[in-house]
Design a protein around this motif. Structure first.
Motif, PDB file in Angstrom:
ATOM      1  N   ILE A 131       0.854  -1.189   0.000  1.00 15.87           N
ATOM      2  CA  ILE A 131       0.000   0.000   0.000  1.00 15.87           C
ATOM      3  C   ILE A 131       0.890   1.238   0.000  1.00 15.87           C
ATOM      4  CG2 ILE A 131      -1.828   1.241   1.219  1.00 15.87           C
ATOM      5  CD1 ILE A 131      -2.632  -1.470   0.076  1.00 15.87           C
ATOM      6  N   GLU A 132       0.628   2.141  -0.952  1.00 11.37           N
ATOM      7  CA  GLU A 132       1.428   3.351  -1.119  1.00 11.37           C
ATOM      8  C   GLU A 132       0.591   4.587  -0.791  1.00 11.37           C
ATOM      9  OE1 GLU A 132       2.535   3.216  -5.202  1.00 11.37           O
ATOM     10  OE2 GLU A 132       3.649   1.330  -5.032  1.00 11.37           O
ATOM     11  N   PRO A 133       1.166   5.573  -0.086  1.00 13.27           N
ATOM     12  CA  PRO A 133       0.400   6.771   0.269  1.00 13.27           C
ATOM     13  C   PRO A 133       0.180   7.687  -0.923  1.00 13.27           C
ATOM     14  CG  PRO A 133       2.678   7.016   0.956  1.00 13.27           C
ATOM     15  CD  PRO A 133       2.546   5.617   0.412  1.00 13.27           C
ATOM     16  N   GLN A 134      -0.998   8.292  -0.972  1.00 15.79           N
ATOM     17  CA  GLN A 134      -1.317   9.285  -1.993  1.00 15.79           C
ATOM     18  C   GLN A 134      -1.777  10.570  -1.313  1.00 15.79           C
ATOM     19  OE1 GLN A 134      -4.205   6.962  -4.389  1.00 15.79           O
ATOM     20  NE2 GLN A 134      -2.849   7.392  -6.093  1.00 15.79           N
ATOM     21  N   ALA A 135      -1.398  11.680  -1.903  1.00 14.41           N
ATOM     22  CA  ALA A 135      -1.693  12.972  -1.289  1.00 14.41           C
ATOM     23  C   ALA A 135      -2.226  13.946  -2.331  1.00 14.41           C
ATOM     24  CB  ALA A 135      -0.430  13.547  -0.636  1.00 14.41           C
ATOM     25  N   LEU A 136      -2.876  14.960  -1.814  1.00 17.79           N
ATOM     26  CA  LEU A 136      -3.363  16.076  -2.618  1.00 17.79           C
ATOM     27  C   LEU A 136      -2.488  17.285  -2.309  1.00 17.79           C
ATOM     28  CD1 LEU A 136      -7.066  17.178  -2.973  1.00 17.79           C
ATOM     29  CD2 LEU A 136      -5.421  18.782  -2.049  1.00 17.79           C
ATOM     30  N   VAL A 137      -2.107  18.008  -3.344  1.00 17.52           N
ATOM     31  CA  VAL A 137      -1.388  19.272  -3.166  1.00 17.52           C
ATOM     32  C   VAL A 137      -2.375  20.405  -3.415  1.00 17.52           C
ATOM     33  CG1 VAL A 137       0.418  20.793  -4.073  1.00 17.52           C
ATOM     34  CG2 VAL A 137       0.861  18.348  -3.776  1.00 17.52           C
ATOM     35  N   VAL A 138      -2.462  21.321  -2.462  1.00 23.25           N
ATOM     36  CA  VAL A 138      -3.377  22.450  -2.587  1.00 23.25           C
ATOM     37  C   VAL A 138      -2.597  23.754  -2.452  1.00 23.25           C
ATOM     38  CG1 VAL A 138      -3.965  22.305  -0.122  1.00 23.25           C
ATOM     39  CG2 VAL A 138      -5.450  23.575  -1.687  1.00 23.25           C
ATOM     40  N   LYS A 139      -2.951  24.696  -3.308  1.00 23.38           N
ATOM     41  CA  LYS A 139      -2.368  26.036  -3.268  1.00 23.38           C
ATOM     42  C   LYS A 139      -3.521  27.025  -3.334  1.00 23.38           C
ATOM     43  CE  LYS A 139       0.845  29.343  -3.941  1.00 23.38           C
ATOM     44  NZ  LYS A 139       1.873  29.684  -2.950  1.00 23.38           N
ATOM     45  N   CYS A 140      -3.746  27.754  -2.253  1.00 23.81           N
ATOM     46  CA  CYS A 140      -4.821  28.737  -2.202  1.00 23.81           C
ATOM     47  C   CYS A 140      -4.315  30.104  -2.645  1.00 23.81           C
ATOM     48  CB  CYS A 140      -5.391  28.850  -0.793  1.00 23.81           C
ATOM     49  SG  CYS A 140      -6.437  27.469  -0.315  1.00 23.81           S
ATOM     50  N   ALA A 141      -5.207  30.865  -3.262  1.00 24.50           N
ATOM     51  CA  ALA A 141      -4.861  32.240  -3.612  1.00 24.50           C
ATOM     52  C   ALA A 141      -4.622  33.053  -2.350  1.00 24.50           C
ATOM     53  CB  ALA A 141      -5.975  32.851  -4.452  1.00 24.50           C
ATOM     54  N   ASP A 142      -5.377  32.762  -1.308  1.00 26.35           N
ATOM     55  CA  ASP A 142      -5.204  33.404  -0.003  1.00 26.35           C
ATOM     56  C   ASP A 142      -4.543  32.402   0.924  1.00 26.35           C
ATOM     57  OD1 ASP A 142      -5.309  34.594   2.450  1.00 26.35           O
ATOM     58  OD2 ASP A 142      -7.470  34.954   2.446  1.00 26.35           O
ATOM     59  N   GLU A 143      -3.252  32.562   1.163  1.00 26.90           N
ATOM     60  CA  GLU A 143      -2.489  31.589   1.939  1.00 26.90           C
ATOM     61  C   GLU A 143      -3.010  31.426   3.364  1.00 26.90           C
ATOM     62  OE1 GLU A 143      -0.445  29.547   0.850  1.00 26.90           O
ATOM     63  OE2 GLU A 143       0.138  30.344  -1.089  1.00 26.90           O
ATOM     64  N   GLN A 144      -3.686  32.428   3.894  1.00 27.89           N
ATOM     65  CA  GLN A 144      -4.155  32.352   5.272  1.00 27.89           C
ATOM     66  C   GLN A 144      -5.323  31.381   5.428  1.00 27.89           C
ATOM     67  OE1 GLN A 144      -2.334  33.896   7.623  1.00 27.89           O
ATOM     68  NE2 GLN A 144      -1.064  34.459   5.858  1.00 27.89           N
ATOM     69  N   GLN A 145      -5.861  30.889   4.329  1.00 29.75           N
ATOM     70  CA  GLN A 145      -7.025  30.018   4.410  1.00 29.75           C
ATOM     71  C   GLN A 145      -6.673  28.566   4.718  1.00 29.75           C
ATOM     72  OE1 GLN A 145      -8.908  31.082   0.568  1.00 29.75           O
ATOM     73  NE2 GLN A 145     -10.610  31.855   1.777  1.00 29.75           N
ATOM     74  N   ILE A 146      -5.403  28.226   4.740  1.00 34.54           N
ATOM     75  CA  ILE A 146      -4.996  26.852   5.042  1.00 34.54           C
ATOM     76  C   ILE A 146      -4.248  26.829   6.369  1.00 34.54           C
ATOM     77  CG2 ILE A 146      -3.717  24.829   4.257  1.00 34.54           C
ATOM     78  CD1 ILE A 146      -3.886  25.907   1.452  1.00 34.54           C
ATOM     79  N   CYS A 147      -4.654  25.933   7.249  1.00 32.00           N
ATOM     80  CA  CYS A 147      -3.962  25.761   8.527  1.00 32.00           C
ATOM     81  C   CYS A 147      -2.921  24.656   8.361  1.00 32.00           C
ATOM     82  CB  CYS A 147      -4.960  25.404   9.633  1.00 32.00           C
ATOM     83  SG  CYS A 147      -4.199  25.164  11.243  1.00 32.00           S
ATOM     84  N   HIS A 148      -1.664  25.053   8.283  1.00 29.26           N
ATOM     85  CA  HIS A 148      -0.599  24.091   8.017  1.00 29.26           C
ATOM     86  C   HIS A 148      -0.461  23.058   9.139  1.00 29.26           C
ATOM     87  CE1 HIS A 148       0.618  26.506   4.602  1.00 29.26           C
ATOM     88  NE2 HIS A 148       0.597  27.574   5.376  1.00 29.26           N
ATOM     89  N   SER A 149      -0.632  23.487  10.383  1.00 29.19           N
ATOM     90  CA  SER A 149      -0.493  22.543  11.495  1.00 29.19           C
ATOM     91  C   SER A 149      -1.620  21.514  11.481  1.00 29.19           C
ATOM     92  CB  SER A 149      -0.470  23.290  12.830  1.00 29.19           C
ATOM     93  OG  SER A 149      -1.655  24.047  13.020  1.00 29.19           O
ATOM     94  N   GLU A 150      -2.826  21.940  11.076  1.00 23.76           N
ATOM     95  CA  GLU A 150      -3.939  20.991  10.974  1.00 23.76           C
ATOM     96  C   GLU A 150      -3.662  19.965   9.873  1.00 23.76           C
ATOM     97  OE1 GLU A 150      -6.546  20.318  12.632  1.00 23.76           O
ATOM     98  OE2 GLU A 150      -6.696  21.975  14.031  1.00 23.76           O
ATOM     99  N   ALA A 151      -3.089  20.412   8.760  1.00 15.41           N
ATOM    100  CA  ALA A 151      -2.754  19.487   7.676  1.00 15.41           C
ATOM    101  C   ALA A 151      -1.715  18.461   8.149  1.00 15.41           C
ATOM    102  CB  ALA A 151      -2.234  20.255   6.473  1.00 15.41           C
ATOM    103  N   LYS A 152      -0.732  18.922   8.888  1.00 11.39           N
ATOM    104  CA  LYS A 152       0.293  18.010   9.399  1.00 11.39           C
ATOM    105  C   LYS A 152      -0.307  17.003  10.374  1.00 11.39           C
ATOM    106  CE  LYS A 152       4.628  17.895  11.966  1.00 11.39           C
ATOM    107  NZ  LYS A 152       5.620  18.686  12.729  1.00 11.39           N
ATOM    108  N   ARG A 153      -1.175  17.469  11.287  1.00 14.52           N
ATOM    109  CA  ARG A 153      -1.813  16.544  12.227  1.00 14.52           C
ATOM    110  C   ARG A 153      -2.681  15.523  11.488  1.00 14.52           C
ATOM    111  NH1 ARG A 153      -1.797  21.096  15.781  1.00 14.52           N
ATOM    112  NH2 ARG A 153      -3.737  21.918  14.910  1.00 14.52           N
TER     113      ARG A 153
END
Length: 392
Positions: A338-360
């Protein structure tokens, strides 16, 4: 050919822009950037989608020697499922109800950016990401996403574009021994070997046999009916006409040239089929279909999708069997990793993504797969625990 250029990158080494259809690109120049594992971003596969579903815009990056990076674009699905952003990003706060630009082929379950190798690769990926974000902003999207990327490819792309990596799925694959199924069984426990032998014996005892051919030899209406029966059984929304249109598009694009069909028959009746595609040294499973009005406990799914393909791949010099994202437990029980798959997201407004939540979230998914599939995870899962999100 209509080409709408964006400004060149800061070093003027590359020029990026948008084409309105893939047919404006050169097939060989495109496929020179595509790895064996990235079949669903190959030229003819994507052209088949154009024939079936209509043309989409294409982002391209050119250098002095020609094409260095490219990808097709679409809008994802608007209803819940595998290509609905709120479902893909469940557990990570963000503006997922807004419209996002999707990179890669439509409904692809394996995506990598067709891109050059070598020292200019990072620069080419960065330019493609800049072009994608500008395209998204001009059309009012909240940003762009590329789903179903192998984890390492996702980290690389996110680092180049300043995006965030979010684990959201996994895929199964098998390394094909030179001796096919017999070689695979040698590495299994006695219980698993006996189970496989029992399933193959039951298949034969029911009077079933397997014939290999090419998709062009199949009746599209029959194949579409069987595939639709299987998809409907597991919640698929596409009807028989939709599937038949996809198969017809593949005939037009010539991608069926890469196809191989394993067909289960009793007498002259087709009871099930599995359609694969060869690309380089890899065999990709794409479709399974069955006649469920026949109440046959003959293990045709396992015979067509796992056992027979191992022998077919070995006999044809193929070294890997890719089994996509569904029914992972069944695939693990038959030797898959089993191999991991991920989504890459880039928002126009960088403040809309919580990086620590993504890591958790990524670490939670890592623990879940470690608990569910111990001993069956590919080596790159180890990277998930060690990586920060690239923008941290």
């Amino acid at each position: 050919m209509k080409f709408f250029p964006f400004r060149s990158d800061a070093s003027h080494a590359f020029c990026s822009g948008v084409l309105q259809k893939l047919s404006d690109m050169d097939e060989h120049e495109w496929d020179a950037l595509v790895s064996d594992d990235n079949f669903y971003n190959s030229y003819r596969w994507l052209r088949g989608l154009e024939h079936s579903l209509g043309a989409t815009d294409v982002l391209s990056v050119h250098g002095s020697a020609g094409l260095v990076a490219a990808c097709t674009l679409w809008e994802g699905d608007q209803s819940p499922g595998m290509f609905f952003l709120p479902d893909c990003m469940a557990g990570v706060p963000g503006p997922w109800q807004e419209g996002f630009l999707w990179l890669g082929g439509r409904r692809n379950t394996h995506n990598e950016i067709p891109c050059i190798q070598g020292r200019r690769r990072h620069q080419a990926l960065a330019e493609l990401g800049r072009c994608a974000l500008e395209y998204a902003q001009q059309r009012g999207y909240a940003g762009f996403v590329m789903p179903y990327m192998p984890y390492q490819a996702a980290v690389e792309f996110a680092y180049a574009v300043g995006g965030v990596v979010v684990l959201h799925s996994a895929q199964a694959s098998l390394e094909v021994p030179d001796t096919g199924l017999a070689g695979m069984m040698e590495s299994w426990r006695a219980h698993d070997r006996n189970q496989t032998k029992s399933e193959i014996a039951a298949f034969r005892r029911m009077g079933s046999r397997v014939e290999w051919g090419v998709p062009d030899e199949l009746d599209d209406s029959v194949a579409a009916d069987l595939i639709t029966q299987n998809r409907s059984r597991y919640g698929g929304m596409q009807d028989r006409e939709w599937v038949q249109g996809i198969l017809a598009g593949q005939r037009k694009s010539g991608v069926s040239y890469f196809g191989a069909a394993a067909v289960s028959k009793r007498d002259e009746d087709i009871t099930a089929l599995a359609i694969f595609y060869r690309f380089g040294a890899t065999l990709h499973l794409r479709y399974f279909g069955a006649n469920y009005s026949l109440d046959l406990n003959d293990y045709r799914y396992f015979v067509l999708c796992y056992y027979e393909p191992l022998n077919y791949a070995a006999a044809n010099g193929l070294t890997k069997l890719r089994l996509s994202t569904s029914a992972l437990r069944a695939k693990v029980n038959r030797g898959a990793k089993i191999e991991p798959q991920a989504l890459v997201v880039k928002c126009a407004d960088e403040q809309q993504i919580c990086h620590s939540e993504a890591k958790r979230h990524n670490h939670r998914m890592l623990r879940e797969y470690q608990d569910e599939f111990p001993g069956h995870l590919s080596w790159d899962w180890e990277l998930v625990g060690s990586h920060q999100n690239p923008t941290n």
